[in-house]
Scaffold this active site. Structure first.
Site, PDB file in Angstrom:
ATOM      1  N   CYS A   1      25.205   9.377  18.963  1.00  0.00           N
ATOM      2  CA  CYS A   1      26.323   8.248  18.237  1.00  0.00           C
ATOM      3  C   CYS A   1      27.409   9.111  17.480  1.00  0.00           C
ATOM      4  O   CYS A   1      26.752  10.154  16.754  1.00  0.00           O
ATOM      5  CB  CYS A   1      25.723   7.243  17.446  1.00  0.00           C
ATOM      6  SG  CYS A   1      24.889   5.736  18.395  1.00  0.00           S
TER       7      CYS A   1
ATOM      8  N   ASN B   1      25.095   6.188  12.762  1.00  0.00           N
ATOM      9  CA  ASN B   1      24.464   7.437  13.655  1.00  0.00           C
ATOM     10  C   ASN B   1      23.101   7.695  13.244  1.00  0.00           C
ATOM     11  O   ASN B   1      22.980   8.065  11.858  1.00  0.00           O
ATOM     12  CB  ASN B   1      25.286   8.504  13.690  1.00  0.00           C
ATOM     13  CG  ASN B   1      24.626   9.826  14.351  1.00  0.00           C
ATOM     14  OD1 ASN B   1      24.915  10.797  14.001  1.00  0.00           O
ATOM     15  ND2 ASN B   1      23.812   9.608  15.558  1.00  0.00           N
ATOM     16  N   GLY B   2      22.148   7.499  13.979  1.00  0.00           N
ATOM     17  CA  GLY B   2      20.632   7.654  13.475  1.00  0.00           C
ATOM     18  C   GLY B   2      19.792   6.684  13.973  1.00  0.00           C
ATOM     19  O   GLY B   2      20.038   5.950  14.913  1.00  0.00           O
TER      20      GLY B   2
ATOM     21  N   CYS C   1      11.715  12.535  19.744  1.00  0.00           N
ATOM     22  CA  CYS C   1      12.456  12.530  18.420  1.00  0.00           C
ATOM     23  C   CYS C   1      12.568  11.129  18.009  1.00  0.00           C
ATOM     24  O   CYS C   1      12.745  10.165  19.062  1.00  0.00           O
ATOM     25  CB  CYS C   1      13.871  12.991  18.693  1.00  0.00           C
ATOM     26  SG  CYS C   1      14.900  12.676  17.209  1.00  0.00           S
TER      27      CYS C   1
ATOM     28  N   GLY D   1      28.616   9.994  22.383  1.00  0.00           N
ATOM     29  CA  GLY D   1      28.132   8.617  22.925  1.00  0.00           C
ATOM     30  C   GLY D   1      29.291   8.049  24.114  1.00  0.00           C
ATOM     31  O   GLY D   1      30.458   8.196  23.558  1.00  0.00           O
TER      32      GLY D   1
ATOM     33  N   TYR E   1      22.369  21.991  20.822  1.00  0.00           N
ATOM     34  CA  TYR E   1      23.123  20.976  21.939  1.00  0.00           C
ATOM     35  C   TYR E   1      23.820  20.111  21.776  1.00  0.00           C
ATOM     36  O   TYR E   1      25.022  19.750  22.142  1.00  0.00           O
ATOM     37  CB  TYR E   1      21.766  20.482  22.725  1.00  0.00           C
ATOM     38  CG  TYR E   1      22.062  19.339  23.894  1.00  0.00           C
ATOM     39  CD1 TYR E   1      22.902  19.735  24.938  1.00  0.00           C
ATOM     40  CD2 TYR E   1      22.269  18.069  23.520  1.00  0.00           C
ATOM     41  CE1 TYR E   1      23.500  18.771  25.817  1.00  0.00           C
ATOM     42  CE2 TYR E   1      22.462  17.114  24.575  1.00  0.00           C
ATOM     43  CZ  TYR E   1      23.158  17.402  25.624  1.00  0.00           C
ATOM     44  OH  TYR E   1      23.367  16.420  26.520  1.00  0.00           O
TER      45      TYR E   1
HETATM   46  S1  SF4 Z   1      13.096  15.829  16.206  1.00  0.00           S
HETATM   47 FE1  SF4 Z   1      14.277  17.069  16.988  1.00  0.00          FE
HETATM   48  S2  SF4 Z   1      16.082  16.210  17.701  1.00  0.00           S
HETATM   49 FE2  SF4 Z   1      15.079  14.712  16.402  1.00  0.00          FE
HETATM   50  S3  SF4 Z   1      16.015  15.280  14.209  1.00  0.00           S
HETATM   51 FE3  SF4 Z   1      14.333  16.692  14.483  1.00  0.00          FE
HETATM   52  S4  SF4 Z   1      15.106  18.382  15.357  1.00  0.00           S
HETATM   53 FE4  SF4 Z   1      16.760  16.751  15.856  1.00  0.00          FE
END
Ligand code: SF4
Length: 474
Positions: A2, A104-105, A395, A29, A245
């Protein structure tokens, strides 16, 4: 994923600027987009829809909107389904006036927040976790919106970079751990807040600074006023995957150029020190050139080529007219999607040995299909190099990684991955080299999807206490 964007100006034309700036954040997004602003008559207005920015929004209509402040959002769903009801900004008129919010989050205590709010009579219009923040505001009707927002955020855990529009002005807020990026830009008297600084480049604004973790920043006719979210945290967790990425290479996050970080990841990968690896057949030493999985692996591939003194060749071509929305979450269509999106050049691979650089392997589908397409070109060898460590954990902070069982590196050894994708060798960057390439102290980064070192979860009873405290003395 996002992307969020906010603009505040002394003049009346910021809604169209949000449209333009959102185009620069489109990579964050592609499912829906929206813009919200407040009229002189205290009414909140919003235009939002499904698809890319130019599909979801009418630029001509936004060009005629008179608004001194506006916010916008591009969405890739991680909490709540992909449908119009969950498109953002989310807007409401409550006891203290109009408010619009874009996020975003991912809130890790959303279930508890929703249960507590529903037990107090809240009616949710969407399944998005963002709505909980709006509901928390509305349940503090005697506080000013800004005060209510700060108090609400003290009861929320997880990742949030927010832009909020209220009568007091434009507000930007970042969670106390600083998971997702958020920064301020300026052009003359105009201020902008964006998920990534690449939006400022498009708007002719210059980067001012990052919003600090735990900061709530109010922008209005009196200038900038900074406040804190009243919550103590012992660690910072900027997402390392933003550098690997997610973010655009022309963005700068916490003072570090994403391009430079990726380039350094490629250089360190070429040095071949330390990361997990497997060699199935020899021939790495006589590779003819370096190629990349476009576009996400390209910057690291350039760093790899520079360090290894091999030529970089754009030997895998990306079809620019296929977006992520095309790819449906079934294995069959995902496989077809990869074939439509990425295509190796037979002339460049035939009878030659290549180093192929990608940023990460998640399910293994893309890597496996591209390597098999390269094999069809009668290549002499294909050596896969990954500019991050193996992704072994999901994540919970706003990235749509699959569950652990779908992550190939969680199920398989490096040798098994190399065999399943059909590579002659497979090297990953070490966690240490990834952190050094990012150039931000280890204790300020989240690397949980690589090492499982998650932020310690607030237990359920403490989380409920935090939420209940918001409603005390309302
Ligand atoms: S788990 Fe990976 S993708 Fe998720 S916030 Fe942490 S580093 Fe970023």
């Amino acid at each position: 994923m996002c992307g969020v964007l906010g603009a505040y100006s002394g003049k009346d034309y910021v809604a169209e600027e949000i449209y333009l700036g959102l185009s620069a954040l489109q990579h964050r997004g592609q499912e829906s987009a929206g813009v919200a602003w407040i009229n002189g008559d205290r009414r909140i207005n919003v235009i939002k829809g499904m698809g890319l920015v130019h599909e979801a929004l009418d630029q001509g209509r936004l060009a005629n909107v008179k608004a001194k402040a506006a916010i916008g959002h591009v969405r890739y769903s991680t909490a709540g389904g992909s449908h119009e009801q969950n498109a953002q900004p989310i807007c409401a008129n409550y006891a203290q006036g109009p408010v619009a919010i874009a996020h975003n989050g991912n809130l890790t205590n959303f279930k508890i927040l929703r249960e507590e709010l529903e037990s107090r009579g809240a009616i949710f219009q969407s399944t998005s976790d963002t709505e909980a923040i709006l509901q928390l505001l509305a349940h503090q009707p005697k506080r000013t919106p800004l005060d209510a927002l700060r108090r609400a955020l003290a009861g929320v855990t997880g990742a949030y970079s927010l832009v909020v529009l209220m009568e007091e002005g434009l507000v930007a807020a970042r969670d106390p751990w600083g998971f997702r990026p958020l920064s301020i830009g300026r052009r003359g008297d105009n201020y902008y807040v964006a998920s990534e600084s690449c939006a400022f480049n498009l708007l002719g604004a210059t980067f001012v600074r990052d919003i600090e973790p735990g900061e709530v920043l109010l922008i209005n006719e009196r200038g900038l006023s900074s406040y804190k979210i009243p919550i103590e945290t012992s660690r910072k967790c900027l997402c390392s995957f933003e550098y690997v990425y997610l973010a655009r290479p022309d963005s700068v996050i916490e003072g570090r150029s994403v391009y430079r970080a990726r380039q350094e990841m490629g250089r360190r990968l070429a040095r071949g020190e330390g990361g997990e690896r497997c060699v199935l057949t020899d021939g790495v030493a006589d590779a003819d050139f370096v190629a990349s999985m476009p576009d996400s692996g390209t910057t690291a591939a350039l760093g790899y080529a520079e360090e290894s003194r091999l030529p970089y060749e754009a030997a895998v071509v990306r079809n620019r007219y296929v977006g992520r929305t095309f790819i449906q979450p079934t294995q069959r269509v995902r496989e077809l999607g990869v074939r439509i999106k990425l295509s190796p050049s037979p002339d460049l691979f035939r009878d030659r040995s290549a180093i192929l650089v990608d940023d990460s392997i998640v399910r293994g589908t893309t890597a496996g299909l591209v390597v098999s397409m390269i094999r069809e070109c009668k290549t002499r060898g294909i050596h896969l190099r990954i500019s991050s460590p193996p992704v072994r954990y999901p994540c919970f902070y706003g990235i749509d990684t699959p569950s652990k069982g779908d992550l190939v590196a969680a199920r398989c050894t490096i040798k098994e991955i190399a065999e399943s994708v059909g590579a002659d060798s497979l090297f990953y960057l070490s966690r240490e080299d990834m952190v050094k390439s990012i150039g931000i102290p280890d204790n300020r980064l989240c690397t949980a999807c690589f090492d499982g070192n998650y932020l310690e979860e607030t237990d359920e009873s403490e989380s409920r206490r935090m939420v209940k405290r918001i409603f005390e003395q309302v």
